[in-house]
Design an enzyme around this catalytic site. Structure first.
Site, PDB file in Angstrom:
ATOM      1  N   VAL A  11       0.841  -1.209   0.000  1.00  0.00           N
ATOM      2  CA  VAL A  11       0.000   0.000   0.000  1.00  0.00           C
ATOM      3  C   VAL A  11       0.870   1.251   0.000  1.00  0.00           C
ATOM      4  O   VAL A  11       0.687   2.160  -0.812  1.00  0.00           O
ATOM      5  CB  VAL A  11      -0.930  -0.002   1.239  1.00  0.00           C
ATOM      6  CG1 VAL A  11      -1.667   1.335   1.353  1.00  0.00           C
ATOM      7  CG2 VAL A  11      -1.929  -1.158   1.151  1.00  0.00           C
ATOM      8  N   THR A  84      -0.890  -4.546   8.788  1.00  0.00           N
ATOM      9  CA  THR A  84      -1.657  -4.926   9.992  1.00  0.00           C
ATOM     10  C   THR A  84      -2.187  -6.333   9.756  1.00  0.00           C
ATOM     11  O   THR A  84      -3.387  -6.542   9.585  1.00  0.00           O
ATOM     12  CB  THR A  84      -2.852  -3.973  10.193  1.00  0.00           C
ATOM     13  OG1 THR A  84      -3.558  -3.897   8.940  1.00  0.00           O
ATOM     14  CG2 THR A  84      -2.399  -2.593  10.610  1.00  0.00           C
ATOM     15  N   THR A 117      -5.056  -1.059   6.700  1.00  0.00           N
ATOM     16  CA  THR A 117      -6.393  -1.631   6.922  1.00  0.00           C
ATOM     17  C   THR A 117      -6.581  -1.881   8.408  1.00  0.00           C
ATOM     18  O   THR A 117      -5.720  -2.484   9.052  1.00  0.00           O
ATOM     19  CB  THR A 117      -6.493  -2.988   6.187  1.00  0.00           C
ATOM     20  OG1 THR A 117      -6.198  -2.749   4.818  1.00  0.00           O
ATOM     21  CG2 THR A 117      -7.876  -3.591   6.328  1.00  0.00           C
ATOM     22  N   ARG A 146      -6.187  -2.883  -6.115  1.00  0.00           N
ATOM     23  CA  ARG A 146      -6.087  -4.318  -6.381  1.00  0.00           C
ATOM     24  C   ARG A 146      -4.646  -4.639  -6.746  1.00  0.00           C
ATOM     25  O   ARG A 146      -4.041  -3.887  -7.552  1.00  0.00           O
ATOM     26  CB  ARG A 146      -6.979  -4.714  -7.573  1.00  0.00           C
ATOM     27  CG  ARG A 146      -8.466  -4.661  -7.300  1.00  0.00           C
ATOM     28  CD  ARG A 146      -9.245  -4.729  -8.609  1.00  0.00           C
ATOM     29  NE  ARG A 146      -8.947  -3.572  -9.450  1.00  0.00           N
ATOM     30  CZ  ARG A 146      -9.325  -3.458 -10.720  1.00  0.00           C
ATOM     31  NH1 ARG A 146      -9.994  -4.444 -11.312  1.00  0.00           N
ATOM     32  NH2 ARG A 146      -9.035  -2.381 -11.422  1.00  0.00           N
ATOM     33  N   LYS A 199     -14.538  -0.111   3.469  1.00  0.00           N
ATOM     34  CA  LYS A 199     -13.534  -1.014   2.887  1.00  0.00           C
ATOM     35  C   LYS A 199     -13.843  -2.460   3.239  1.00  0.00           C
ATOM     36  O   LYS A 199     -13.915  -3.318   2.354  1.00  0.00           O
ATOM     37  CB  LYS A 199     -12.147  -0.644   3.390  1.00  0.00           C
ATOM     38  CG  LYS A 199     -11.073  -1.564   2.841  1.00  0.00           C
ATOM     39  CD  LYS A 199      -9.704  -1.123   3.289  1.00  0.00           C
ATOM     40  CE  LYS A 199      -8.681  -2.168   2.959  1.00  0.00           C
ATOM     41  NZ  LYS A 199      -8.187  -2.125   1.590  1.00  0.00           N
ATOM     42  N   LEU A 245     -16.900 -12.046 -12.101  1.00  0.00           N
ATOM     43  CA  LEU A 245     -17.933 -13.081 -12.194  1.00  0.00           C
ATOM     44  C   LEU A 245     -17.316 -14.363 -12.756  1.00  0.00           C
ATOM     45  O   LEU A 245     -17.988 -15.155 -13.383  1.00  0.00           O
ATOM     46  CB  LEU A 245     -19.040 -12.568 -13.126  1.00  0.00           C
ATOM     47  CG  LEU A 245     -20.498 -12.896 -12.861  1.00  0.00           C
ATOM     48  CD1 LEU A 245     -20.906 -12.522 -11.435  1.00  0.00           C
ATOM     49  CD2 LEU A 245     -21.399 -12.137 -13.841  1.00  0.00           C
ATOM     50  N   CYS A 255      -6.218  -9.903   1.267  1.00  0.00           N
ATOM     51  CA  CYS A 255      -7.284  -8.975   1.595  1.00  0.00           C
ATOM     52  C   CYS A 255      -8.648  -9.616   1.759  1.00  0.00           C
ATOM     53  O   CYS A 255      -9.217  -9.579   2.855  1.00  0.00           O
ATOM     54  CB  CYS A 255      -7.331  -7.899   0.511  1.00  0.00           C
ATOM     55  SG  CYS A 255      -7.974  -6.405   1.199  1.00  0.00           S
ATOM     56  N   ARG A 321       0.261 -14.904  -0.415  1.00  0.00           N
ATOM     57  CA  ARG A 321      -0.618 -14.889   0.760  1.00  0.00           C
ATOM     58  C   ARG A 321      -2.034 -15.370   0.400  1.00  0.00           C
ATOM     59  O   ARG A 321      -2.642 -14.869  -0.539  1.00  0.00           O
ATOM     60  CB  ARG A 321      -0.676 -13.486   1.370  1.00  0.00           C
ATOM     61  CG  ARG A 321       0.634 -13.043   2.031  1.00  0.00           C
ATOM     62  CD  ARG A 321       0.579 -11.614   2.522  1.00  0.00           C
ATOM     63  NE  ARG A 321       0.455 -10.682   1.395  1.00  0.00           N
ATOM     64  CZ  ARG A 321       0.352  -9.365   1.580  1.00  0.00           C
ATOM     65  NH1 ARG A 321       0.337  -8.847   2.800  1.00  0.00           N
ATOM     66  NH2 ARG A 321       0.247  -8.560   0.543  1.00  0.00           N
TER      67      ARG A 321
HETATM   68  C1  UDX Z   1      -9.050  -6.994  -3.515  1.00  0.00           C
HETATM   69  C2  UDX Z   1     -10.109  -5.949  -3.881  1.00  0.00           C
HETATM   70  O1  UDX Z   1     -10.489  -6.140  -5.242  1.00  0.00           O
HETATM   71  C3  UDX Z   1      -9.525  -4.536  -3.714  1.00  0.00           C
HETATM   72  O2  UDX Z   1     -10.516  -3.573  -3.979  1.00  0.00           O
HETATM   73  C4  UDX Z   1      -9.032  -4.390  -2.274  1.00  0.00           C
HETATM   74  O3  UDX Z   1      -8.473  -3.103  -2.072  1.00  0.00           O
HETATM   75  C5  UDX Z   1      -7.982  -5.454  -1.986  1.00  0.00           C
HETATM   76  O4  UDX Z   1      -8.527  -6.768  -2.206  1.00  0.00           O
HETATM   77  P1  UDX Z   1      -6.953  -8.104  -4.634  1.00  0.00           P
HETATM   78  O5  UDX Z   1      -7.145  -9.106  -3.538  1.00  0.00           O
HETATM   79  O6  UDX Z   1      -5.613  -7.482  -4.811  1.00  0.00           O
HETATM   80  O7  UDX Z   1      -7.988  -6.860  -4.431  1.00  0.00           O
HETATM   81  O8  UDX Z   1      -7.334  -8.785  -6.027  1.00  0.00           O
HETATM   82  P2  UDX Z   1      -8.716  -9.163  -6.718  1.00  0.00           P
HETATM   83  O9  UDX Z   1      -8.576  -8.792  -8.128  1.00  0.00           O
HETATM   84  O10 UDX Z   1      -9.874  -8.659  -5.951  1.00  0.00           O
HETATM   85  O11 UDX Z   1      -8.713 -10.797  -6.660  1.00  0.00           O
HETATM   86  C6  UDX Z   1      -8.900 -11.437  -5.425  1.00  0.00           C
HETATM   87  C7  UDX Z   1      -8.953 -12.945  -5.696  1.00  0.00           C
HETATM   88  O12 UDX Z   1     -10.165 -13.254  -6.407  1.00  0.00           O
HETATM   89  C8  UDX Z   1      -7.803 -13.458  -6.556  1.00  0.00           C
HETATM   90  O13 UDX Z   1      -7.402 -14.731  -6.079  1.00  0.00           O
HETATM   91  C9  UDX Z   1      -8.448 -13.577  -7.941  1.00  0.00           C
HETATM   92  O14 UDX Z   1      -7.810 -14.585  -8.727  1.00  0.00           O
HETATM   93  C10 UDX Z   1      -9.866 -14.004  -7.579  1.00  0.00           C
HETATM   94  N1  UDX Z   1     -10.882 -13.674  -8.578  1.00  0.00           N
HETATM   95  C11 UDX Z   1     -11.077 -12.382  -8.955  1.00  0.00           C
HETATM   96  C12 UDX Z   1     -11.679 -14.714  -9.105  1.00  0.00           C
HETATM   97  O15 UDX Z   1     -11.504 -15.884  -8.752  1.00  0.00           O
HETATM   98  N2  UDX Z   1     -12.656 -14.406 -10.004  1.00  0.00           N
HETATM   99  C13 UDX Z   1     -12.875 -13.120 -10.418  1.00  0.00           C
HETATM  100  O16 UDX Z   1     -13.770 -12.917 -11.250  1.00  0.00           O
HETATM  101  C14 UDX Z   1     -12.059 -12.080  -9.883  1.00  0.00           C
END
Ligand code: UDX
Length: 432
Positions: A11, A84, A117, A146, A199, A245, A255, A321
């Site tokens: 971050v 955190t 966070t 993200r 958040k 989706l 996260c 992670r």
């Molecule tokens: C997430 C939130 O999107 C973001 O707004 C927040 O600030 C931090 O957490 P991040 O975890 O970095 O971001 O990635 P994200 O793109 O949300 O994907 C999270 C997980 O979901 C990944 O393992 C990804 O592969 C999975 N995913 C995402 C799916 O399985 N299907 C999808 O359609 C989208």
């Protein structure tokens, strides 16, 4: 302005480099981890994040990197962006936050905004943790970045949220507004607890969406229907939308899983059942378990070799992670099978630490040699480019488990492989 960012992690780095590029702000990172400090001083990024290194280089003459606050001159505003992490029990580890706020007592009148966070309810304790009589020159500023698209998300925020304390002064809010002035985005200034919940709840809702999609994908599988065509129809509803989706072997990261736990613990401690938050996490565990059980089902007994494509929790990051890929690797290793993995961003030593006993190779094709099954566990686009027909002869068994919906099942079958997808009909190899 002169901006200090405490914590040059996922971050803090994106925030500081983003701000340095925004309006020629001068940014000083304060980072205590020696390896990160050394990397940054050498212009190397300690994390994998597309575009971060270039942006750091472009703003290098406006960026300082310090190991402590001592030599840092007083800033216009300080962002606290230290980690955190939360324990298994769902308790946040606030050591880094406490240390950062304790160091800041040297600047008793500096404007401080906490970007880390925080679980709901903790924010109101920040002025006390900072040794201040009240929060007049303090705020929180949760981020919605993200991983893998964090620089883009910083420059094009969907919203800028500021959490204010009862005493947060208009002057402090004006400082934050000046920092973010060039960014076009809706602004919300709400109480600190509401800001944190924005958040937590947004991420909880995203996780809910994914677990619901995954549960329905499993149902589609049982009907022998491809979930993708169902979800394409569902996503056409403008209230639902086509993004976020995609069925998968499960969601990971530091996260979404963490936010579910934070919400569940916060609710349970207040006597609330939190049915949905708990079910979302449970479905995510079962989704990963289902995926690895199906791999094991097709393997010969004990000592089989599985080629694993992808280790990070999503494409365009090296972050392990909460990664479903690591979960799959560890389950296979625990079951006495061998795992040979490739991930374009994850370093072998990090893979070894995450899944002891895993073998790591340096290209996707190498995971196939002698494999009794191949599994795609991270949505790296290059895995969709493999010439499966040509590579068919390298595997011991041509069975491909597509955990990310990357491939066209019929094309895989035509290339001579059995196809096992998530929310997809199973296909047998075309040549029977
Ligand atoms: C997430 C939130 O999107 C973001 O707004 C927040 O600030 C931090 O957490 P991040 O975890 O970095 O971001 O990635 P994200 O793109 O949300 O994907 C999270 C997980 O979901 C990944 O393992 C990804 O592969 C999975 N995913 C995402 C799916 O399985 N299907 C999808 O359609 C989208």
């Amino acid at each position: 302005m002169h901006i200090v960012v405490i914590g040059a992690g996922y971050v803090g780095l994106v925030t500081g480099v983003g701000l340095a590029g925004l309006a020629d702000h001068r940014v000083t990172f304060v980072e205590t981890a020696r390896d990160r400090l050394a990397a940054l001083r050498a212009g190397r990024m300690p994390i994998v994040e597309p575009g971060l290194g270039e942006a750091f280089g472009a703003a290098r003459d406006r960026i300082e990197v310090a190991g402590s606050l001592d030599a840092v001159r007083s800033p216009d505003v300080v962002f606290v962006a230290v980690a955190t992490p939360i324990s298994e029990a769902g308790d946040p580890d606030l050591r880094q936050l406490r240390a950062a706020l304790a160091d800041l007592r040297a600047w008793s009148d500096a404007h401080v905004s906490v970007r880390s966070t925080l679980p709901p309810g903790l924010s109101s304790r920040l002025p006390a943790l900072a040794g201040r009589p009240n929060g007049s020159r303090m705020s929180t500023n949760p981020e919605f970045l993200r991983q893998g698209s964090a620089m883009r998300d910083f420059r094009n925020p969907s919203r800028i949220v500021v959490g204010r304390f009862p005493e947060t002064s208009p002057e402090h809010l004006a400082v934050l507004e000046a920092v973010y002035a060039p960014l076009e985005a809706p602004r919300l200034t709400v109480g600190v607890v509401a800001a944190e919940l924005i958040k937590n709840v947004a991420n909880g809702f995203l996780a809910l969406r994914l677990s619901f999609v995954n549960e329905m994908a499993t149902l589609a599988e049982e009907f022998g229907v491809d979930a993708d065509e169902v979800l394409a129809g569902v996503g056409l509803d403008p209230r639902i939308g086509p993004d976020y989706l995609r069925p998968s072997l499960g969601f990971g990261g530091s996260c979404l899983p963490k936010e579910l736990q934070v919400l569940t613990v916060a609710g349970r401690r207040r006597g609330l059942p939190m049915h949905l938050a708990r079910a979302v996490a449970q479905v995510n565990v079962e989704q990963q378990d289902r995926f690895v059980r199906r791999i094991i089902r097709d393997l010969p007994d004990g000592g089989a070799l599985v080629g694993l494509l992808g280790l990070s929790f999503k494409a365009d990051t090296d972050d392990l992670r909460g990664s479903p890929a690591v979960y799959v690797a560890r389950r296979l290793l625990d079951a006495g099978h061998r795992v040979r993995a490739f991930d374009p961003a994850v370093r072998p030593e990090a893979a070894e630490r995450a899944a002891p006993g895993i073998e790591v190779v340096d290209c996707a094709e190498a995971v196939l040699d002698g494999a009794h099954a191949v599994a795609i566990a991270t949505e790296w686009p290059q895995f969709a480019e493999l010439d499966l027909a040509a590579l068919r002869t390298r595997v011991a068994r041509a069975v491909l488990h597509d955990g990310r919906g990357l491939l066209d099942g019929d094309a895989v079958a035509r290339a001579g492989w059995a196809y096992r997808g998530v929310g997809r009909r199973e296909r047998e190899a075309a040549d029977g």
